[in-house]
Each structure stands twice: as C-alpha cells, then as structure tokens.
Design a protein around this motif. Structure first.
Motif: not given
Length: 433
Positions: A303-313, A315-328
C-alpha cells in the motif's frame, strides 16, 4: 555464469555438471518414483573440489557483502555442509545450489533439503531446449536454529530439460545447507492416441441444405506485454528509444523508495515514459522479500508503494513481486491494492484461466536471442494466449539479467515483425479477462 533469484541471484562460474537421466530408469508411477536414485550431484557436499564442494555453485547478485564457506563438523548428514553469510545488503541475494541436472520435460519432481539459520527462499531454475531460463519461486522458509527439512513437489513446464534448486538469503543473516535430494515423482501423462477418422459419408443424391448455424468465431490472436523491473536509468536511456521506434508500449515497475536515486529513473523521466503511453507499476516500496514480512510490514510495502507512486503519477494498477517471491497471504494482500501482480513463474497466461495476482512470464536474459523471443511470441499467437516478457538492465557490460541495447533492438524488431498485439500489462489484462 552468474544468475539471480527473480531479480539478481547469480551462479558463480564453477562449471556445469550434466547428469544423463536414462529412460530405462524413469518410473511410470509415483510409487515407483520413490525408488529412483537421488538426481542431485554430491547431495551431502562430502566430495571436495579444491576448497569447494564438487558440483556445487554459488548464487550471487546485487549489492551486498557475502561470504561462502565449506565447513566440517555439525552437518546434518556426513561431516560437511555449506554456509552463506550476508553481513550487509542493499540488494540482491546469496546462497548455494547444486549444478543443473538433466530432467524430463513435463514430469513431476520432489525436492528436499535441510537448512539452518535465517529465513530463506527456495527457487527452481529451469532451462528449456532453446536455452531460455524459467524460474519458479516457492513460499519463503522460516528461520530455524536447528537443522530443518524443507522442500516442494512440482511439475516442470513442457520444454524444460535441465533443473537446479536454489536456496538463498534475501536479507542479512547466515544460512547453512546440507543433505539435498531431487527425485522424479511421475512422468508426464501419455497423450491418448487420436480417435480413428470416421468413414466418409456417402455422396448425397440431392444437394445438402445450407447450414443453419453460424461458423465458429476464429480464436483470438495472442498478446504480448513488455515489462521492466526496478526502474533503472538504462531502461529509460536505452530501451525507451527502441520501443518508440517500433511503436511498442511497455510496463515499468518502479521501486518507490528508489525513484530518483543513483542508477534509477527520476520522477520526471518516469513521467515522460507515462506521457508516451507506457504504464508505470509498483515493484514494492523497498524491494523486500514479501513472504518474510509481518502483516503490517507487508501492507506498508504494497500500500505504501502504491500511495507514493500515485502521488507523482496517478493511478497505479500493476505490481511485480520482488524476487518473484509470493505466497497466498502476499497474493491476497496484493489483490487489495492492485489489479494485477506479476510473478517470476514461467509460462503463458491463457484466456479464461488468468490468475490476476499470479501472472506468469518469460525472462529475457543476457543469453536470450531474438529467435527465442520470436518463438515465445509465435506460441502466444498460435494459442491465443498472453506472454509477458521481463527485462532488467539494457546496457553494455551488464550482468546475466541484463541485455545489450543491440540485443534488445533485435528482440523488439522480432516482436514487431510478428504482428502480435502489444499492450501494457493493465491493457492486456483488461483485453484478456
């Protein structure tokens, strides 16, 4: 050759061991597979090659201080084990892995190891018949003060012929590894033979009536999305002009805390890309290993990244997981803030079966040629699926996960020549869903 975990884990150049898997040794059932020998070379690292274990390599990347040691005493099996220590880290990963071995395309494999120390990430590195590399990242493993078993069972994509398993640190800490095992679990299902063609119908004595149902609608042509992780200045300097020359849109995933830092795009550069029709997405706030975070820290990263990016750019709709690491849990949290989340799992995204918080992709690496990219795009066209290409640096003299400007230009020319529809991740998702 170096390689990295999702983003930057690298194999040090220690050579490659190829183990031939004879077809006579392959079981046809999971029960028979249990008796198959361990495919991992030097699985308990007992055999030495100088000061290192034979047939093992170091996975290194990024900006960090790491030390690799080959130790005796206190091992899980035998006397020896390997240790990775990261004392300072800005980015990247470090760890040990056995050298790639031959595997059966489309088969199911089981992997198990014993590890001790800090939280770590397990990842499969898969090489295809065309030499391209696919990755699959599994949920992070918790820290353990004593030896602890970890492992996964998974099915290889079609076309994969070689496999290695990486266990790496993505934070500062110490990680011990020993007693690994890779076994074949089951072979891919044998396709059923096609049914015999029906006997030809007798010639009608009168003209056949015109069909009363409309002809089937042709399959939708596939799509391609060109994506870049990290928001590096080399992407702006060297990739963006090539994209413009071919009229190709792309999605740039930015690490919000790195915008404007050395080596990363500034706000004005990223905004200029957006103004040219490219999409800006999030690559988290600090490029953290998301599965290892507490719920509150995970929310701050997403959420923090989305808020920071949207302040400059906007609506931000897309995310890429760092390292490709994710779980449920990570995927569920990502789905609260982003329309899509891209993994580093290899594959095509098929209409009607797209998981919006686990989009699959194809890595474009230093050794990937234009013909390989053209093959992926052609497969997407023929199957009506969506292929996502993942780039990092576009520069001369880069690491294994970078491509040269000339190579990038040839790859984009191949994409353009294919005639496939190119779209940003958000636009492609909207069209395919």
């Amino acid at each position: 050759m170096n390689r990295r975990l999702g983003k930057r884990g690298r194999f040090a150049a220690l050579g490659t061991l190829v183990i031939t898997l004879a077809s006579t040794l392959l079981p046809s059932t999971a029960a028979q597979a249990a008796t198959v020998r361990n495919l991992a070379p030097n699985p308990s690292v007992e055999t030495r090659s100088g000061t290192r274990p034979s047939s093992w390599v170091q996975v290194t990347s990024g900006s960090n201080r790491r030390v690799f040691t080959y130790r005796s005493g206190g091992a899980h099996a035998g006397r020896r084990y390997v240790r990775t220590t990261v004392t300072q880290r800005t980015s990247g990963v470090a760890g040990w892995a056995f050298a790639p071995v031959a595997v059966r395309s489309g088969a199911s494999y089981s992997y198990r190891d014993y590890y001790r120390g800090s939280a770590s990430v397990l990842r499969a590195r898969m090489t295809t018949t065309k030499g391209s590399v696919l990755y699959r990242t599994f949920p992070a493993s918790a820290a353990s003060r004593g030896w602890r078993a970890g492992g996964v069972t998974f099915t290889l994509p079609r076309g994969v012929t070689r496999l290695s398993m990486e266990r790496v640190l993505t934070t500062t800490g110490t990680l011990d590894l020993d007693d690994v095992r890779l076994t074949l679990r089951s072979l891919p299902a044998t396709p059923k033979p096609p049914a015999p063609a029906p006997a030809p119908a007798p010639e009608p004595t009168t003209p056949a009536p015109a069909p009363t149902t409309p002809a089937p609608v042709p399959a939708t042509n596939g799509m391609v999305s060109i994506t870049f992780d990290d928001g590096l200045t080399s992407q702006y300097d060297n990739a963006a002009p090539v994209l413009a020359s071919h009229g190709l849109p792309a999605t740039f995933y930015l690490i919000s805390s790195n915008v404007g830092a050395g080596g990363y795009m500034s706000v004005s550069q990223a905004a200029a890309l957006q103004g040219r029709g490219h999409e800006l997405g999030s690559h988290s706030a600090t490029h953290a290993n998301l599965p290892s975070l507490s719920p509150s820290a995970l929310t701050a990263e997403l959420a923090g990244s989305k808020t920071a990016l949207e302040a400059n750019f906007g609506t931000i709709r897309s995310l890429a997981y760092p390292f490709g690491a994710y779980n449920a849990a990570v995927a569920a949290e990502a789905g609260k803030y982003y329309t899509t989340a891209r993994t580093t799992d290899g594959g095509f995204n098929t209409r009607g079966a797209i998981n919006r918080t686990a989009l699959t992709m194809h890595y474009v690496l230093q050794g990937t040629d234009a013909a390989t990219v053209a093959g992926w795009v052609e497969q997407a066209k023929n199957s009506g699926s969506w292929v996502i290409l993942v780039y990092h640096g576009v520069t001369e003299g880069g690491d294994q996960y970078s491509v040269t400007p000339a190579a990038f230009a040839a790859q984009m020319a191949a994409v353009k020549a294919s005639g496939i529809r190119a779209a940003t991740v958000s636009a492609a998702y909207d069209a395919m869903s």
